[in-house]
Enzyme design. Sequence first.
Site: not given
Length: 380
Positions: A128, A157-158, A243, A340, A364
Amino acid sequence: MKRQIFDADHEAFRGTVRTFLAKEVLPHYEQWEKDGIVSREAWLAAGRQGLLGLAVPEEYGGGGNPDFRYAAVIAEEFTRAGAPGLAIGLHNDIIGPYLTSLATEEQKRRWLPGFCSGETITAIAMTEPGAGSDLQGIRTTAEDRGDHWVLNGSKTFISNGILADLVVVVAKTTPEGGARGLSLLVVERGAEGFERGRNLDKIGQKAQDTAELFFRDVRVPKENLLGERDGAFVHLMTNLAQERMGIAMAGIAAAEHLLEITTAYVKEREAFGRPLARLQHIRFEIAEMATECAVTRSFLDRCIADHAAGELDHVHASMAKWWATELQKRVADRCLQLHGGYGYMTEYRVARAFTDGRIQTIYGGTTEIMKEIIGRSLLG
């Protein structure tokens, strides 16, 4: 060193995965990166190829094979191909175990066939705006209304947030219960009051849709409770080791592949009239990364074998996750430096790997959380 954990069947499967990537993913990946989302057809193709639901029993349309080493093959090959956008690992290895181990018979028959065919794409909504690894900070609530729950809150962020047809939502069902008052509710596409926000603009993994989700008085049927009421904490802790292993496997595979392409590059690239590989500093850099990768690979393969045998504990999974992803970050940075100015160009794999891989030490469970888990196990 020759790896010991795979047999002929695993290597044959590796060939299948590589063929799938070459035919169904890589020709389209640049467009997916521009679109910020993969095609649903790719998910259906993965289902047809038998890459989805490997551990799901055959009676529900799955592969019926719980051997975690097949998941390791998928993680390694997708990482080497530079194609994290098609989040099969999330679908199979993170969400799949919730459905196979917690779902009722009715839920399995309702959800698993589509899960395995690619018609039903899944996501898990835990994070959340104000709560990440700290489950006690979750504010999304589900109020018991007799024959249904009323869900309110937001998630961010789902992964698979835009495409997902089935979202496992972590919500507070007993307000005074803290982390022990959380439950898992399954919200299906089309539920009234369920809205998707922005497809978030990230620095890497551009093809992987990552979204904000909003729940406003969403009526969730009682039969969509997954597992026990107020049992989410235990359910989540049970599946976190797998996970984290999935993330760790991608981490070491990315580091090894970056080392391969950088070794080839410094052999070809010249400076001051001779190949970069002739410079002692370059040879030392390559030697250090090769040794770190070899040592990490040994530990990761032991963890993969232990997990396949049902013997991996959450502490060693945490060790694997933080070490492999931090190694990936270091190797990406050093390999970009050795390229580089070309390393800064997005047409070079090392540049994309640098940005795609940066999230690995965060999602995770952050590196800091992993160290806390390990430290507590040793010091109490």
